[in-house]
Write a protein that holds these residues in place. Sequence first.
Motif, PDB file in Angstrom:
ATOM      1  N   THR A  42       0.862  -1.178   0.000  1.00  0.00           N
ATOM      2  CA  THR A  42       0.000   0.000   0.000  1.00  0.00           C
ATOM      3  C   THR A  42       0.901   1.232   0.000  1.00  0.00           C
ATOM      4  O   THR A  42       2.128   1.110   0.154  1.00  0.00           O
ATOM      5  CB  THR A  42      -0.898   0.039   1.238  1.00  0.00           C
ATOM      6  N   LEU A  43       0.305   2.401  -0.150  1.00  0.00           N
ATOM      7  CA  LEU A  43       1.117   3.617  -0.090  1.00  0.00           C
ATOM      8  C   LEU A  43       1.826   3.743   1.253  1.00  0.00           C
ATOM      9  O   LEU A  43       2.932   4.277   1.345  1.00  0.00           O
ATOM     10  CB  LEU A  43       0.233   4.853  -0.325  1.00  0.00           C
ATOM     11  N   ASP A  44       1.190   3.231   2.296  1.00  0.00           N
ATOM     12  CA  ASP A  44       1.768   3.324   3.640  1.00  0.00           C
ATOM     13  C   ASP A  44       2.950   2.381   3.833  1.00  0.00           C
ATOM     14  O   ASP A  44       3.776   2.606   4.725  1.00  0.00           O
ATOM     15  CB  ASP A  44       0.698   3.018   4.694  1.00  0.00           C
ATOM     16  N   THR A  45       3.019   1.328   3.031  1.00  0.00           N
ATOM     17  CA  THR A  45       4.088   0.345   3.226  1.00  0.00           C
ATOM     18  C   THR A  45       5.117   0.352   2.102  1.00  0.00           C
ATOM     19  O   THR A  45       5.970  -0.532   2.038  1.00  0.00           O
ATOM     20  CB  THR A  45       3.498  -1.078   3.357  1.00  0.00           C
ATOM     21  N   LEU A  46       5.053   1.357   1.218  1.00  0.00           N
ATOM     22  CA  LEU A  46       6.029   1.445   0.134  1.00  0.00           C
ATOM     23  C   LEU A  46       7.427   1.673   0.699  1.00  0.00           C
ATOM     24  O   LEU A  46       7.630   2.563   1.523  1.00  0.00           O
ATOM     25  CB  LEU A  46       5.685   2.603  -0.806  1.00  0.00           C
ATOM     26  N   PRO A  47       8.407   0.891   0.261  1.00  0.00           N
ATOM     27  CA  PRO A  47       9.777   1.125   0.736  1.00  0.00           C
ATOM     28  C   PRO A  47      10.351   2.419   0.181  1.00  0.00           C
ATOM     29  O   PRO A  47       9.857   2.958  -0.816  1.00  0.00           O
ATOM     30  CB  PRO A  47      10.535  -0.095   0.203  1.00  0.00           C
ATOM     31  N   ALA A  71      -0.721  -4.187 -16.693  1.00  0.00           N
ATOM     32  CA  ALA A  71       0.281  -5.106 -17.244  1.00  0.00           C
ATOM     33  C   ALA A  71       1.664  -4.478 -17.228  1.00  0.00           C
ATOM     34  O   ALA A  71       2.661  -5.131 -16.877  1.00  0.00           O
ATOM     35  CB  ALA A  71      -0.109  -5.519 -18.664  1.00  0.00           C
ATOM     36  N   ARG A  72       1.740  -3.198 -17.599  1.00  0.00           N
ATOM     37  CA  ARG A  72       3.025  -2.506 -17.615  1.00  0.00           C
ATOM     38  C   ARG A  72       3.615  -2.378 -16.211  1.00  0.00           C
ATOM     39  O   ARG A  72       4.837  -2.392 -16.038  1.00  0.00           O
ATOM     40  CB  ARG A  72       2.858  -1.116 -18.237  1.00  0.00           C
ATOM     41  N   THR A  73       2.755  -2.248 -15.225  1.00  0.00           N
ATOM     42  CA  THR A  73       3.228  -2.177 -13.839  1.00  0.00           C
ATOM     43  C   THR A  73       4.038  -3.423 -13.486  1.00  0.00           C
ATOM     44  O   THR A  73       5.117  -3.339 -12.884  1.00  0.00           O
ATOM     45  CB  THR A  73       2.034  -2.032 -12.871  1.00  0.00           C
ATOM     46  N   LYS A  74       3.531  -4.571 -13.903  1.00  0.00           N
ATOM     47  CA  LYS A  74       4.247  -5.831 -13.645  1.00  0.00           C
ATOM     48  C   LYS A  74       5.484  -5.944 -14.521  1.00  0.00           C
ATOM     49  O   LYS A  74       6.562  -6.320 -14.047  1.00  0.00           O
ATOM     50  CB  LYS A  74       3.308  -7.014 -13.896  1.00  0.00           C
ATOM     51  N   GLU A  75       5.336  -5.612 -15.815  1.00  0.00           N
ATOM     52  CA  GLU A  75       6.470  -5.746 -16.747  1.00  0.00           C
ATOM     53  C   GLU A  75       7.656  -4.891 -16.332  1.00  0.00           C
ATOM     54  O   GLU A  75       8.816  -5.308 -16.475  1.00  0.00           O
ATOM     55  CB  GLU A  75       6.023  -5.344 -18.160  1.00  0.00           C
ATOM     56  N   LEU A  76       7.381  -3.697 -15.821  1.00  0.00           N
ATOM     57  CA  LEU A  76       8.446  -2.771 -15.433  1.00  0.00           C
ATOM     58  C   LEU A  76       8.950  -3.006 -14.017  1.00  0.00           C
ATOM     59  O   LEU A  76       9.874  -2.333 -13.559  1.00  0.00           O
ATOM     60  CB  LEU A  76       7.952  -1.325 -15.569  1.00  0.00           C
ATOM     61  N   GLY A  77       8.326  -3.947 -13.326  1.00  0.00           N
ATOM     62  CA  GLY A  77       8.765  -4.246 -11.967  1.00  0.00           C
ATOM     63  C   GLY A  77       8.487  -3.119 -10.988  1.00  0.00           C
ATOM     64  O   GLY A  77       9.246  -2.915 -10.036  1.00  0.00           O
ATOM     65  N   LEU A  78       7.383  -2.385 -11.200  1.00  0.00           N
ATOM     66  CA  LEU A  78       7.051  -1.284 -10.306  1.00  0.00           C
ATOM     67  C   LEU A  78       6.455  -1.807  -9.001  1.00  0.00           C
ATOM     68  O   LEU A  78       5.919  -2.921  -8.940  1.00  0.00           O
ATOM     69  CB  LEU A  78       6.047  -0.340 -10.976  1.00  0.00           C
ATOM     70  N   ALA A  79       6.521  -0.978  -7.975  1.00  0.00           N
ATOM     71  CA  ALA A  79       5.929  -1.363  -6.695  1.00  0.00           C
ATOM     72  C   ALA A  79       4.407  -1.326  -6.769  1.00  0.00           C
ATOM     73  O   ALA A  79       3.715  -2.008  -6.001  1.00  0.00           O
ATOM     74  CB  ALA A  79       6.423  -0.439  -5.589  1.00  0.00           C
ATOM     75  N   GLY A  80       3.887  -0.532  -7.700  1.00  0.00           N
ATOM     76  CA  GLY A  80       2.448  -0.436  -7.874  1.00  0.00           C
ATOM     77  C   GLY A  80       2.102   0.726  -8.772  1.00  0.00           C
ATOM     78  O   GLY A  80       2.979   1.413  -9.300  1.00  0.00           O
TER      79      GLY A  80
END
Length: 313
Positions: free
Chosen positions: A113-118, A155-164
Amino acid sequence: MKVVRIATRQSPLALWQARHVAALLTARHPGLEVSLVEMTTEGDRFLSAPLSAVGGKGLFVKEIEQALLDGRADIAVHSLKDMTSVLPEGLMLAAVPTREDPRDAFCGLAGLTLDTLPKGARVGTSSLRRSCILRSARPDLEIVSLRGNVQTRLARTKELGLAGAVLAYAGLKRLGLEGVITQVIPTDFSLPAVGQGVLAIQCRTADADVRGLLAPLEDATTRVAVTAERALLAKLEGGCTVPLAGHATVDGGTVHLRGLVGRPDGTRVVRGEVRGPVEKARELGESLADDLLGRGAADILRDFARRAEARES
């Protein structure tokens, strides 16, 4: 009138919205036939750059509005947040059905979540508004531009390895994608875009028959809210080129409108709010715009204008 043609974009969400309006129409007018006129807009074709760099929100509606003006369609269905503050001559916003949830949603990988983003996490969004709000609260975040329809962005979120990624809750809900949401973001943190969650049904001003068909789809409370929001937008002359938010709620006879203008990097954000009677919805939007302009929004808008001129020269 026996057949109504609805102009719509071809994205899955746009088609859902058009079919939803078609169902509302046929439920209220038995025997009415509705067909879809599917179109591709400039906003759908130019996906390699942020909207702010290719012309702003009007890119999603211009060709659809032209289909109305040319007589190729009778009505058009848009996401209201995609529409510019001034409509082409001869067209009107004929009906706004009941608003869907206007909040933003975070779709985090691995349950984030936004609260747990590193620290230093990479987050995707297609919106300068969301980018501004995120960077204002978390300057450490790296914002990655995501364009395309809802499914493409996920799909792009996963492909780019984003946190979300941050998307509109309404769109995810309408597509049955609530399962990918890890956090529905409170409006106190992420103030929605003007018109977010609202379907805009547009037709020719002179087409009395169509206006009559659309009248039962109108929701009076939603109309009051978007009147205030769009008055704010018009006075600020904002679009996708400036981080701008505006959201109104209606409680009884009172409108509560909140607004925001900021820099994309979040280093400066001007917020404000106003309350008043529903009969003064438009004036409230203009009043809040004046307040924001006087407290720093004018400087932000002038800076954007200078940068735009520098890019064009």
